[in-house]
Design a protein around this motif. Structure first.
Motif, PDB file in Angstrom:
ATOM      1  N   MET A   1       0.850  -1.175   0.000  1.00  0.00           N
ATOM      2  CA  MET A   1       0.000   0.000   0.000  1.00  0.00           C
ATOM      3  C   MET A   1       0.893   1.235   0.000  1.00  0.00           C
ATOM      4  O   MET A   1       1.880   1.304   0.724  1.00  0.00           O
ATOM      5  N   VAL A   2       0.524   2.225  -0.769  1.00  0.00           N
ATOM      6  CA  VAL A   2       1.261   3.477  -0.844  1.00  0.00           C
ATOM      7  C   VAL A   2       0.290   4.615  -0.563  1.00  0.00           C
ATOM      8  O   VAL A   2      -0.824   4.617  -1.060  1.00  0.00           O
ATOM      9  N   ASP A   3       0.747   5.569   0.243  1.00  0.00           N
ATOM     10  CA  ASP A   3      -0.083   6.728   0.565  1.00  0.00           C
ATOM     11  C   ASP A   3       0.824   7.936   0.656  1.00  0.00           C
ATOM     12  O   ASP A   3       1.766   7.944   1.444  1.00  0.00           O
ATOM     13  N   PHE A  32       5.063 -11.133   8.905  1.00  0.00           N
ATOM     14  CA  PHE A  32       5.151 -11.018   7.457  1.00  0.00           C
ATOM     15  C   PHE A  32       4.844 -12.346   6.802  1.00  0.00           C
ATOM     16  O   PHE A  32       5.142 -13.383   7.361  1.00  0.00           O
ATOM     17  N   PRO A  33       4.241 -12.384   5.622  1.00  0.00           N
ATOM     18  CA  PRO A  33       3.984 -11.229   4.777  1.00  0.00           C
ATOM     19  C   PRO A  33       2.890 -10.332   5.363  1.00  0.00           C
ATOM     20  O   PRO A  33       2.050 -10.773   6.140  1.00  0.00           O
ATOM     21  N   ASP A  34       2.921  -9.072   4.970  1.00  0.00           N
ATOM     22  CA  ASP A  34       2.013  -8.046   5.466  1.00  0.00           C
ATOM     23  C   ASP A  34       1.649  -7.173   4.268  1.00  0.00           C
ATOM     24  O   ASP A  34       2.520  -6.815   3.477  1.00  0.00           O
ATOM     25  N   ASP A  35       0.389  -6.826   4.128  1.00  0.00           N
ATOM     26  CA  ASP A  35      -0.020  -6.021   2.966  1.00  0.00           C
ATOM     27  C   ASP A  35       0.312  -4.541   3.126  1.00  0.00           C
ATOM     28  O   ASP A  35       0.085  -3.751   2.216  1.00  0.00           O
ATOM     29  N   GLY A  36       0.848  -4.127   4.285  1.00  0.00           N
ATOM     30  CA  GLY A  36       1.255  -2.739   4.481  1.00  0.00           C
ATOM     31  C   GLY A  36       0.137  -1.788   4.838  1.00  0.00           C
ATOM     32  O   GLY A  36       0.365  -0.589   4.951  1.00  0.00           O
ATOM     33  N   SER A  37      -1.070  -2.298   5.018  1.00  0.00           N
ATOM     34  CA  SER A  37      -2.182  -1.401   5.337  1.00  0.00           C
ATOM     35  C   SER A  37      -2.087  -0.941   6.798  1.00  0.00           C
ATOM     36  O   SER A  37      -1.505  -1.624   7.645  1.00  0.00           O
TER      37      SER A  37
END
Length: 160
Positions: A1-3, A32-37
Motif C-alpha cells: 500500500m502506498v499513501d 510477514f507477509p504483510d499487505d502494508g495497510s
C-alpha cells in the motif's frame, strides 16, 4: 500500500507553536507477509509489541498557554487527539514524561535540550541521535528557532 497524503498536525492551545505528526503506528508485533495497510493504534504511545512513528515540532521558549485558555477543555481535546499521552506527563514538572517504550529519536532541524530524570541535560543539534530507554525525560528548546525531531517508539514491558 502506498499513501502520499498529508498528515494533520496535532496542536493545542496548551502548547502554543508545538505540533505533533503521528505518521504510523500499530498495536501488535508485525508478522510477514504483510499487505502494508494501516493497523490499529489506539493510544498515542505504543503498548508492548506496538510501535509508533512520529514527528514533533518544538518551538523555542516555555510552552505557556495564552491567557483565557480553557485548560479543562484543552486537556480534554488533547486526550482525544493523543489518547493516553497526558497520563505519561509528570504533573509536578511540566514537560517531563515517562513512556514504556524504546525510542529512537533524530534531530532533523534546530536545537533541543534533552533533560533527564537525574538532572543531566544534553544539547542536541540537527543530525544528533538519541536512544531513550523508558527513562523520565523532557524536551526543552532554549534556542531561537523551532526544533523538529523524528521518533520511532517501540512498546516495551516495564518490570520495575
Amino acid at each position: 500500500m502506498v499513501d502520499d497524503g498529508g498528515v494533520p498536525a496535532i496542536t493545542s492551545a496548551l502548547l502554543p507553536g508545538a505540533a505533533a505528526y503521528r505518521l504510523w503506528g500499530r498495536d501488535e508485533r508485525p508478522a510477514f507477509p504483510d499487505d502494508g495497510s494501516p493497523r490499529s493504534a489506539e493510544s498515542y504511545y505504543p503498548p508492548p509489541d506496538g510501535s509508533r512513528f512520529m514527528i514533533n515540532r518544538i518551538p523555542p521558549g516555555e510552552l505557556v498557554p495564552a491567557p483565557g485558555v480553557d485548560v479543562a477543555a484543552a486537556l480534554a481535546e488533547l486526550d482525544q487527539l493523543m489518547p493516553g499521552a497526558m497520563a505519561c506527563n509528570d504533573p509536578d514538572e511540566p514537560g517531563m514524561h515517562t513512556t514504556d517504550s524504546l525510542d529512537y529519536v533524530l534531530v532533523v532541524s534546530g536545537e533541543i535540550t534533552l533533560e533527564l530524570d537525574d538532572g543531566e541535560s544534553t544539547v542536541l543539534r540537527a543530525g544528533d541521535v538519541v536512544v531513550q530507554n523508558g527513562t523520565r525525560h523532557g524536551w526543552r528548546n532554549h534556542g531561537t528557532e523551532p526544533c523538529t525531531i523524528v521518533g520511532v517508539a517501540i512498546g516495551a514491558d516495564r518490570i520495575a
